[in-house]
Scaffold this motif. Structure first.
Motif, PDB file in Angstrom:
ATOM      1  N   ASP A 184      -8.562  -1.747  -1.929  1.00 24.88           N
ATOM      2  CA  ASP A 184      -7.206  -1.278  -1.628  1.00 24.88           C
ATOM      3  C   ASP A 184      -6.590  -0.702  -2.895  1.00 24.88           C
ATOM      4  O   ASP A 184      -7.227  -0.675  -3.961  1.00 24.88           O
ATOM      5  N   ALA A 185      -5.350  -0.233  -2.761  1.00 27.98           N
ATOM      6  CA  ALA A 185      -4.700   0.444  -3.890  1.00 27.98           C
ATOM      7  C   ALA A 185      -4.598  -0.463  -5.108  1.00 27.98           C
ATOM      8  O   ALA A 185      -4.788  -0.018  -6.244  1.00 27.98           O
ATOM      9  N   ASN A 204      -3.742   5.632  -9.965  1.00 22.69           N
ATOM     10  CA  ASN A 204      -4.232   5.949  -8.622  1.00 22.69           C
ATOM     11  C   ASN A 204      -5.315   7.007  -8.759  1.00 22.69           C
ATOM     12  O   ASN A 204      -5.024   8.186  -8.977  1.00 22.69           O
ATOM     13  N   TRP A 259      -8.485   6.643   1.366  1.00 21.04           N
ATOM     14  CA  TRP A 259      -9.656   6.249   0.599  1.00 21.04           C
ATOM     15  C   TRP A 259     -10.924   6.173   1.456  1.00 21.04           C
ATOM     16  O   TRP A 259     -11.919   6.846   1.164  1.00 21.04           O
ATOM     17  N   ARG A 282      -8.036  -0.744  -6.733  1.00 26.33           N
ATOM     18  CA  ARG A 282      -8.381   0.504  -7.428  1.00 26.33           C
ATOM     19  C   ARG A 282      -7.561   0.667  -8.709  1.00 26.33           C
ATOM     20  O   ARG A 282      -8.049   1.208  -9.692  1.00 26.33           O
ATOM     21  N   ARG A 283      -6.337   0.180  -8.686  1.00 27.42           N
ATOM     22  CA  ARG A 283      -5.509   0.246  -9.888  1.00 27.42           C
ATOM     23  C   ARG A 283      -6.100  -0.615 -11.006  1.00 27.42           C
ATOM     24  O   ARG A 283      -6.182  -0.188 -12.157  1.00 27.42           O
ATOM     25  N   SER A 286      -2.761   6.047  -1.073  1.00 28.14           N
ATOM     26  CA  SER A 286      -4.215   6.104  -1.187  1.00 28.14           C
ATOM     27  C   SER A 286      -4.945   5.253  -0.155  1.00 28.14           C
ATOM     28  O   SER A 286      -6.083   5.566   0.217  1.00 28.14           O
ATOM     29  N   ASP A 287      -4.307   4.199   0.330  1.00 30.78           N
ATOM     30  CA  ASP A 287      -4.997   3.369   1.327  1.00 30.78           C
ATOM     31  C   ASP A 287      -5.232   4.117   2.633  1.00 30.78           C
ATOM     32  O   ASP A 287      -6.148   3.785   3.398  1.00 30.78           O
TER      33      ASP A 287
END
Length: 406
Positions: free
Chosen positions: A286-287, A241, A266, A290-291, A262-263
């Motif tokens: 979205d998370a 994250n 961000w 990003r991952r 995080s959503d």
């Protein structure tokens, strides 16, 4: 205003930092803490000074002893003498709590073990601190926090970066002592409550090793489930994250972001940063995205944070709701507006116009914070305490002549 432990008398027979830090917490909570020391050399912590911090020719201040023995009273007693032991027994007879970190063989030799003192005072709460716990083959082995807490307890291991040549040093002097001492103070408070409910005293045990086990509890659980040495630490570039990571600013400072959901954060964050395009970039939508693209996302944030100073980021990040913090030095922390507002530290006058900033226990009650008094001189309160116990002046003189007290 009286503290929550007002009227509680604690007798402390302990040296260095571990159990004495419990005594400081109890004293700040209102207890009368009487520190029993050898009448000649006292607690060796008295002599622990840092020559590296004091210019040549200037008086060295044992800020360590002030940290661990402020707000206490000192009585000098030689427990190897019959007269000195009798004085301790008389003192313990008036006490609610006995604190010690003397090992069992020493306690037995001095006749200050649990059975010895509860025979004098059946309501006494006996709290003992050890390096490795009161049971097992190594129960009588000595310990310091660098060994028992930091090293053996696994804290150094989980704090060591991958491929490092050596484990890092402890984050500060007596780091494990202070954590463990507060646990001991909490245990004493619980035992006092139990005694009020049941009328029965408790023996309270706390160890440096046990404190470390508690502090690494998630690692302990994960290693048992997955048969690993510790939860993988990762590094700056491998954070799954990117909004739970630390970034370098233009002036070489660091800012930690802790935005676990995080959503939620961000899009508002990158728009505030002047990069609204990152909110619609499909790589970071979205998370999960990003991952999978964490390295690229972290590189983007690295570049963004490098464009402003820590002060500029402080002003900007204060406009959004995600959690963040600048990595501060202890010197900055003691001046932090929240630290000051909550009175987590206080100024203590130590004589000759000098003042020392000391930390207070983090547990607070809805009462006024106590004033901080300097640590006592060795045996400074011997006469007063013994007179209060009913000794006559001629008895005190004889005890002094015999070397039993100071």
């Amino acid at each position: 205003m009286p503290g929550v432990l007002d009227g509680v008398r604690v007798v402390e027979l302990a040296t260095w930092g571990f159990i004495p830090s419990a005594g400081v917490a109890l004293a700040d909570w209102g207890a009368e803490v009487i520190k029993v020391e050898h009448p000649v050399h006292g607690d060796p912590m008295r002599g622990l000074v840092s020559a590296a911090l004091t210019p040549r020719g200037e008086q060295q201040v044992s800020f360590m002893f002030q940290t661990f023995s402020r707000n206490k009273f000192s009585v000098g007693i030689d427990l190897t003498t019959d007269g000195g032991r009798d004085v301790l027994y008389r003192l313990v007879g008036t006490a609610d709590v006995f604190l010690t970190n003397y090992l069992a063989p020493v306690r037995r030799k001095l006749r200050v073990d649990v059975d010895d003192l509860t025979a004098v005072n059946p309501r006494l709460i006996y709290a003992r601190g050890t390096g490795l716990g009161p049971k097992g083959r190594e129960a009588d082995t000595g310990g310091f926090d660098l060994a028992s807490y930091w090293s053996r307890g696994g804290v150094a291991y989980v704090s060591t970066p991958e491929n490092a040549d050596y484990p890092p040093p402890m984050p500060g002097a007596a780091f494990g002592d202070l954590q463990s001492g507060l646990y001991a103070a909490g245990g004493v408070a619980a035992a006092l409550y139990a005694r009020e409910r049941t009328g029965e005293p408790e023996v309270v045990d706390i160890s440096l090793l046990g404190s470390a086990v508690w502090g690494t509890a998630p690692h302990i659980a994960a290693t048992s489930l997955f048969d690993i040495d510790a939860i993988p630490a990762g590094d700056h570039y491998a954070a799954h994250n990117p909004l739970s990571n630390t970034y370098r600013t233009a002036d070489g400072r660091f800012i930690a972001l802790v935005m676990l959901e995080s959503d939620r954060f961000w899009a508002p964050l990158v728009e505030l940063m002047g990069r609204p395009d990152l909110a619609t970039d499909e790589r970071y939508a979205d998370a999960d995205a990003r991952r999978h693209n964490s390295k690229a996302c972290i590189a983007e944030l690295d570049a963004i944070f490098a464009t402003r100073t820590a002060a500029e980021w402080r002003e900007l990040l204060s406009r959004q709701r995600g959690v963040w913090a600048i990595v501060q030095s202890p010197n900055e922390t003691r001046r932090d507006s929240q630290v000051l507002a909550n009175e987590y530290v206080t100024q203590m006058e130590i004589g000759a116009g000098d003042a020392l900033t000391v930390a207070r226990p983090p547990v607070q009650f809805n009462r006024a914070q106590p004033d901080a008094r300097p640590a006592p001189e060795l045996g400074a309160d011997t006469d007063r305490v013994l007179l209060d116990l009913g000794y006559e002046w001629d008895e005190l003189v004889q005890l002094k002549v015999d070397g039993a007290i100071t």
